[in-house]
Design a protein around this motif. Structure first.
Motif, PDB file in Angstrom:
ATOM      1  N   ASP A   1      10.163  25.512  20.356  1.00  0.00           N
ATOM      2  CA  ASP A   1       8.495  25.724  20.964  1.00  0.00           C
ATOM      3  C   ASP A   1       9.128  24.459  22.144  1.00  0.00           C
ATOM      4  N   LEU A   2      10.452  24.864  22.297  1.00  0.00           N
ATOM      5  CA  LEU A   2      10.859  23.339  24.009  1.00  0.00           C
ATOM      6  C   LEU A   2      10.012  24.417  25.201  1.00  0.00           C
ATOM      7  N   ALA A   3       9.430  23.070  25.562  1.00  0.00           N
ATOM      8  CA  ALA A   3       8.902  23.661  26.541  1.00  0.00           C
ATOM      9  C   ALA A   3       9.774  23.198  28.859  1.00  0.00           C
ATOM     10  N   VAL A   4       9.378  24.908  29.237  1.00  0.00           N
ATOM     11  CA  VAL A   4      10.565  25.129  29.892  1.00  0.00           C
ATOM     12  C   VAL A   4       9.888  25.909  30.742  1.00  0.00           C
ATOM     13  N   ARG A   5       9.097  25.574  32.266  1.00  0.00           N
ATOM     14  CA  ARG A   5       9.053  26.465  33.057  1.00  0.00           C
ATOM     15  C   ARG A   5      10.206  27.068  33.609  1.00  0.00           C
ATOM     16  N   TRP A   6       9.916  29.064  34.139  1.00  0.00           N
ATOM     17  CA  TRP A   6      10.518  29.664  34.640  1.00  0.00           C
ATOM     18  C   TRP A   6       9.766  30.673  34.614  1.00  0.00           C
ATOM     19  N   ASN A   7      10.688  31.407  35.925  1.00  0.00           N
ATOM     20  CA  ASN A   7      10.490  32.751  36.548  1.00  0.00           C
ATOM     21  C   ASN A   7      11.641  33.876  36.692  1.00  0.00           C
ATOM     22  N   CYS A   8      11.335  33.112  37.810  1.00  0.00           N
ATOM     23  CA  CYS A   8      12.873  34.702  38.203  1.00  0.00           C
ATOM     24  C   CYS A   8      13.772  34.725  38.148  1.00  0.00           C
ATOM     25  N   LYS A   9      14.584  33.119  38.012  1.00  0.00           N
ATOM     26  CA  LYS A   9      15.831  33.202  37.287  1.00  0.00           C
ATOM     27  C   LYS A   9      16.866  33.382  38.157  1.00  0.00           C
ATOM     28  N   ALA A  10      16.854  33.552  39.882  1.00  0.00           N
ATOM     29  CA  ALA A  10      17.609  33.398  41.208  1.00  0.00           C
ATOM     30  C   ALA A  10      17.160  32.691  42.149  1.00  0.00           C
ATOM     31  N   ALA A  11      16.456  31.587  41.913  1.00  0.00           N
ATOM     32  CA  ALA A  11      16.483  31.252  42.957  1.00  0.00           C
ATOM     33  C   ALA A  11      15.117  31.361  43.921  1.00  0.00           C
ATOM     34  N   LYS A  12      14.057  31.661  43.933  1.00  0.00           N
ATOM     35  CA  LYS A  12      13.530  32.320  44.059  1.00  0.00           C
ATOM     36  C   LYS A  12      11.969  31.735  44.386  1.00  0.00           C
ATOM     37  N   CYS A  13      11.531  31.030  43.054  1.00  0.00           N
ATOM     38  CA  CYS A  13      10.450  30.751  43.160  1.00  0.00           C
ATOM     39  C   CYS A  13      10.218  29.294  42.080  1.00  0.00           C
ATOM     40  N   GLY A  14      10.903  28.618  42.547  1.00  0.00           N
ATOM     41  CA  GLY A  14      11.281  27.276  42.772  1.00  0.00           C
ATOM     42  C   GLY A  14      10.766  27.020  41.199  1.00  0.00           C
ATOM     43  N   SER A  15       9.893  27.158  39.919  1.00  0.00           N
ATOM     44  CA  SER A  15       9.693  26.496  38.902  1.00  0.00           C
ATOM     45  C   SER A  15      10.800  25.789  38.040  1.00  0.00           C
TER      46      SER A  15
END
Lengths: 254, 575, 244
Positions: C45-59
């Motif tokens: 349940d550790l909350a963290v935002r992420w999307n692309c994992k390649a420094a392209k989306c800025g999440s």
């Protein structure tokens, strides 16, 4: 759970989770800038040991009423003119960053809480709103570059005619560094072309684009030139002072 | 359908997904005067479109004057091994240039030709230089432009909100049930039409270029609402993903590297594409290049960490940094490789699904009333294999068409009601995992699913593997029903995954079932036990998945649409 | 295999604190990988935002050892692993849960900015030389690290009076667009409060896209505001020529 939520939201001076020695970033600024300030103030008030042969200290150029015909004896001629370079550097976009960080601690470093929470108004109120007049100090600074260039040329003409002394070179290097600093100015970059949205749509747009590109290249090194020229001005004055006082002698290379 | 228990929003058109297709659809629906809501799982502007790098394919003929919609149509059909919906391929080729120019009018800034037009670059499978681009961050430019336009036009965006069920009134889709990721609270959307723009399914594989969002949500929502899924076996493995270090495995290396002249070599230094496609070499279609790299690795000629070497360092360093800036930084920072001086290590990575929701070419209408789909979630345009650059143009062309059709449909349709039982059932389903005190973590099941799909339903497939893969899926389904969720409903990724897992299992099963059935190799679908194209039989059939009465998957075949004579002639003309 | 300790902030608006997790370190591992490991094995349940994992989306913006970073780009081998690595949420924005903060402020500020408005009768030809400058601004991935680190927002919380670096970059991208026809200096001066910026450059330091936010966006915009509001000679020229 080692900390409470309040630690995350701490907005007291110096609050940070940074583990590196962030204060080492501002320390050199405080030392060099502070040191120069003290030296320059002392020298400007001194009113002596600023001219040696064809060499004139940049603190005293242009030299106005050196013989004190109308200038009160207690007033050093440097004080008449120092406002221009001082104003240029004070309102400089680079120096602003440096002294807001190092002296106003606003903020002292990135992600480190600064002082004055709740009272901050940035550059919206007096006196800081005057920073907006930087371009006028630029105009004066360009004038000074012309004068100092003249001084540098003059430094090659001794009582016995043309020659090259260490002092001539010192003054030349100084004016080159000052030029680099002046012509890398953000305001100049704006005036010369940056204000255009479409270079190719304007009359002489191509030339202005080239000029803007040129100033932009210099501008990337504005910080470097700011420090280099600050040091060179101080050393040039010191060199002439030491010559005047006979501590050292000027080596004639040619 | 007033259900006062839950927060409710009402729109003419509800769009699920805020990537290129969703945003383009929303702009068009707004243009039609509809009230539009966009629901997305992430923050606005973070959708997968942002990762598209190389460019958007549109036959504007700015660089190669001979280009036009016909060559683009031909390339798309050939690349797709003729499994494409020809009408979609035609519309796409014809309308893409206008869609790109429209972006420019909304503020996009593509790289320029010397005479000030939009610059176009070469890409795999495209006969001409056709990809409008901005360095290697074309997707970012597109999504930011569309996002700004949509916000300016007044779209309502519901960020970090996940739809778990489509709501129906009889045979019509009339809304959606969702939860706020932030609070875990439920929310009901009432709409006259729903457009699915949720993207792909890649998170079901271990090595993938896709983000956590790509869990097949749209395909599963549509499937559960009774819509058809088409040609799900066609899953594209992009030939060039990063292979080292392990943390970055699968991250995309843009095809633009090859478009700009990058060369592929094996560990012996051979330019191996000479063997597999001597004519097009590195700029062959993605299916061919991916299989070539995979074959080199399998036969022991792979790079140090099990890939191939991709080299662009023969180009001037400044040029590489200017045209491929994000690749330069990506390798420098994540892999300690300077691509201006040495080669990258690359290998295939799960990238895109050509199959998806079966839609009407003109309108994007799915086979259930009130439901539309566009972008990667929809099937048809790309057939058996997608050409690089065709997905960004797909989003624009069919996003617009779906948005327009959905708004027009909404304009003419009457009111609706949804029974509370549907809503309560959807809520109950979401809350079940919290009620279990024992059970495994959804992360464990997800890991095993990814491993299984990677190994058994990957680039090269055979009957035995896929049967095993399907058996595994049955087990995963049982395990997924019993996963336990810890913590509260507030922003709880474990809980979110427990639900996404269900979607991934549906699409994984659809892929494996369709792939096992298609006994030929075509485009991205490569069978080691049926290595040849079978035009007589499978070249004429789509695989269609529908939902059984008991909720299971039903697979059937349907003949391809007959192509009109004039398009056949276009295909026959060669340059 | 080496092991690292991550000291991760766990909590919400009602409070919380740091929790230590042990994570095996793999080659090339980034902080986000470590957080994923924690999610997968210790705290789902550790909350963290992420999307692309390649420094392209800025999440995946966060603060690693007190420094604002994209966590997908922060290599573990660049951090001292002999001591715990502190991972905090962005300080400037209200916390939602764990490493996730409420960044909606940024979307509200964005709405104040008038969109691109093309000149009339343009033929849409643009020279690369004219757009190079603007393309730099359009690299922004909206990670909001600059908004987070800016002391005007972070320390002084001028969230209503000040736009922040991200939105100066956006305005620069619009105002310097060769075909745009709208001036945004009044907006900059009044609504976005560009005068609050004291150009201390932390925004530039943290930008993962290497956008020269201060030198290329903010200072040129400040100069444009000077043209229109502070420069006495420009004011006289405007009065004499009658031009805006």
């Amino acid at each position: 759970m080692s900390q409470s939520r309040n630690d995350l939201q701490d907005r007291r001076f110096g609050a940070t989770f940074r583990t590196d020695s962030w204060w080492t970033e501002v320390l050199p600024v405080i030392i060099v800038f502070g040191g120069f300030g003290i030296y320059a103030t002392w020298r400007a008030f001194q009113g002596v040991s600023y001219e040696f042969g064809p060499y004139l200290s940049p603190f005293y150029s242009p030299l106005i009423d050196a013989e004190h015909h109308w200038l009160p004896a207690w007033l050093s001629p440097a004080l008449l003119i120092l406002g221009a370079p001082l104003g240029f550097r004070t309102t400089c976009y680079y120096y602003r960053k440096a002294y807001y960080r190092a002296f106003f601690l606003s903020p002292p470093s990135c992600a480190v809480t600064g002082v004055g929470a709740g009272k901050y108004s940035g550059e919206r109120k007096f006196p800081f709103i005057l920073q907006n007049l930087h371009r006028y100090f630029l105009y004066l600074a360009i004038l000074f570059i012309i004068i100092l260039a003249y001084d540098a040329v003059k430094a090659f003409f001794f009582a016995d005619g043309f020659g090259v002394g260490v002092g001539s070179l010192v003054m030349t290097v100084n004016v080159v560094l000052l030029s680099c600093y002046t012509f890398s100015c953000h305001s100049l970059r704006h005036i010369i072309g940056g204000k255009l949205d479409c270079f190719s749509c304007e009359v002489a747009g191509g030339a202005r684009h080239k000029a803007w590109k040129g100033v932009s290249i210099l501008n990337e090194r504005h910080m470097l030139f700011a420090w280099a020229s600050l040091v060179s001005v101080g050393l040039t004055d010191l060199y002439i002072k030491l010559l005047c006082e006979g501590t050292i002698t000027d080596l004639r290379l040619f | 359908m007033a259900n006062e228990k839950y927060e409710t929003h009402e729109h003419d058109v509800l769009i699920i997904g805020a990537g290129g297709a969703g945003l383009r659809a929303s702009i068009e629906a707004l243009n039609q005067g509809a009230s539009v809501g966009v629901v997305c799982k992430s923050l606005l502007g973070k959708a997968h479109t942002v990762m598209a790098e190389g460019g958007v394919a549109a036959a504007m003929a700015n660089v190669d004057a001979a280009d036009g919609w016909k060559p683009h149509f031909r390339d798309t059909m050939r690349g797709g091994k003729f499994m494409n919906n020809w009408r979609m391929a035609q519309l796409h080729a014809q309308e893409a240039p206008d869609r790109v120019l429209e972006l420019e009018k909304w503020g996009a800034l593509f790289d320029r030709t010397p005479d000030g037009k939009i610059l176009q670059r070469a890409f795999g499978g495209h006969t001409y230089k056709r990809l409008a681009h901005v360095g290697d961050r074309t997707g970012l430019e597109m999504i930011r432009t569309l996002q700004d336009r949509g916000v300016q036009q007044g779209v309502d965006v519901y960020m970090e909100c996940t739809v778990t069920k489509l709501l129906k009134d009889g045979d019509r889709v009339v809304g959606a049930f969702a939860y706020w990721r932030e609070t875990g609270r439920f929310v009901v959307f009432k709409a006259k039409a729903v457009v699915i723009c949720t993207g792909g399914i890649g998170k079901a594989w271990r090595v993938t270029s896709n983000s956590w969002e790509y869990t097949g949500d749209g395909q599963s929502l549509a499937f559960e609402a009774g819509a058809e899924l088409k040609d799900m076996e066609f899953v594209q493995f992009h030939p060039t993903g990063m292979v080292w270090p392990p943390g970055v495995q699968g991250i995309l290396v843009t095809e633009a590297v090859r478009g700009e002249g990058g060369i592929l070599r094996n560990k012996q230094g051979e330019r191996f594409m000479e063997k597999y496609d001597p004519k097009r070499m590195e700029l062959s279609t993605r299916d061919v290049v991916a299989r070539s790299i995979y074959t080199e690795v399998r036969e022991g000629r792979g790079s140090e960490h099990g890939g191939a070497y991709l080299d662009i360092s023969h180009k001037p360093a400044d040029y590489v940094k200017k045209k491929l800036p994000s690749m330069y930084h990506q390798f420098k920072e994540l892999a300690d490789v300077d691509i201006t001086t040495g080669p990258m290590e690359v290998g295939p990575t799960c990238h895109y699904v050509m199959g998806g929701i079966n839609v009407d070419a003109e309108t994007g209408a799915a086979t259930v009333k009130g439901l539309y789909a566009a972008g990667e979630a929809a099937a048809g345009l790309h057939g058996g294999n997608r050409l690089g650059g065709n997905s960004l143009s797909d989003l624009l062309v069919f996003g617009r068409r779906a948005g327009m059709a959905a708004a027009q449909y909404a304009n003419g349709v009457g009111g609706s009601s949804v029974g509370n039982d549907q809503i309560e059932a959807a809520a109950r389903e979401m809350l079940e995992p919290f009620e279990r005190t024992s059970g495994e973590s959804p992360y464990d099941v997800h890991r095993d699913l990814q491993e299984s799909m990677q190994n058994l339903v990957g680039i090269f497939r055979n009957q035995e593997d896929m049967t095993k893969g399907l058996d595994n899926i049955e087990q995963f389904k049982e395990r997924a029903k019993k996963v336990r969720v810890d913590g509260s409903r507030m922003f709880n990724p474990g809980w979110h995954l427990a639900h996404d897992l269900k979607n991934m299992l549906i699409v994984s099963e659809a892929v494996a079932l369709s792939a096992r059935e298609r006994k030929e190799s075509r485009g991205a679908h490569a069978r080691v036990d049926f290595e040849k194209l079978d035009d007589a039989m499978w070249g004429k059939q789509h695989n269609i998945i529908t939902r059984n009465a008991d909720g299971g998957l039903n697979l059937a075949q349907r003949p391809l649409m007959e192509m009109p004579e004039e398009l056949k002639q276009v295909l026959a003309e060669d340059q | 295999m080496a092991e690292a300790t991550l000291r991760v902030y766990r909590g919400d608006k009602d409070g919380g604190g740091h929790v230590d997790y042990k994570v095996p370190v793999a080659p090339g591992m980034v902080v986000l990988d470590a957080l994923h490991y924690i999610q997968g094995h210790q705290a789902p349940d550790l909350a963290v935002r992420w999307n692309c994992k390649a420094a392209k989306c800025g999440s995946c913006s966060g603060e690693v050892n007190g420094r604002p970073k994209l966590m997908c780009k922060t290599r573990m081998d660049d951090l001292p692993l002999d001591q715990p690595i502190t991972v905090n949420p962005l300080k400037t924005f209200p916390i939602i849960k764990d490493l996730v903060t409420d960044v909606s402020l940024n979307y509200r500020i964005n709405k104040k900015i008038p969109a691109f408005t093309p000149r009339e009768n343009t033929d849409w030809r643009m020279q690369q030389d004219d757009i190079d400058r603007v393309q730099e601004f359009r690299k922004c991935i909206e990670c909001f690290l600059c908004q987070n680190v800016c002391h005007v927002l972070r320390d002084h919380q001028k969230t209503e009076e000040f736009g922040g670096p991200r939105f100066f970059v956006r305005v620069a991208g619009l105002d310097m667009h060769p075909l745009d026809s709208v001036s945004r200096t009044e907006l900059l001066k009044d609504e976005l409060g560009i005068g609050f910026c004291n150009i201390t450059k932390c925004c530039t330091e943290v930008c993962p896209e290497d956008i020269h936010i201060t030198d290329n966006a903010i200072i040129p915009l400040k100069e444009r505001v000077v043209d229109d509001y502070y420069d006495p000679i420009m004011w006289v020229i405007r009065k004499l020529t009658g031009k805006k």
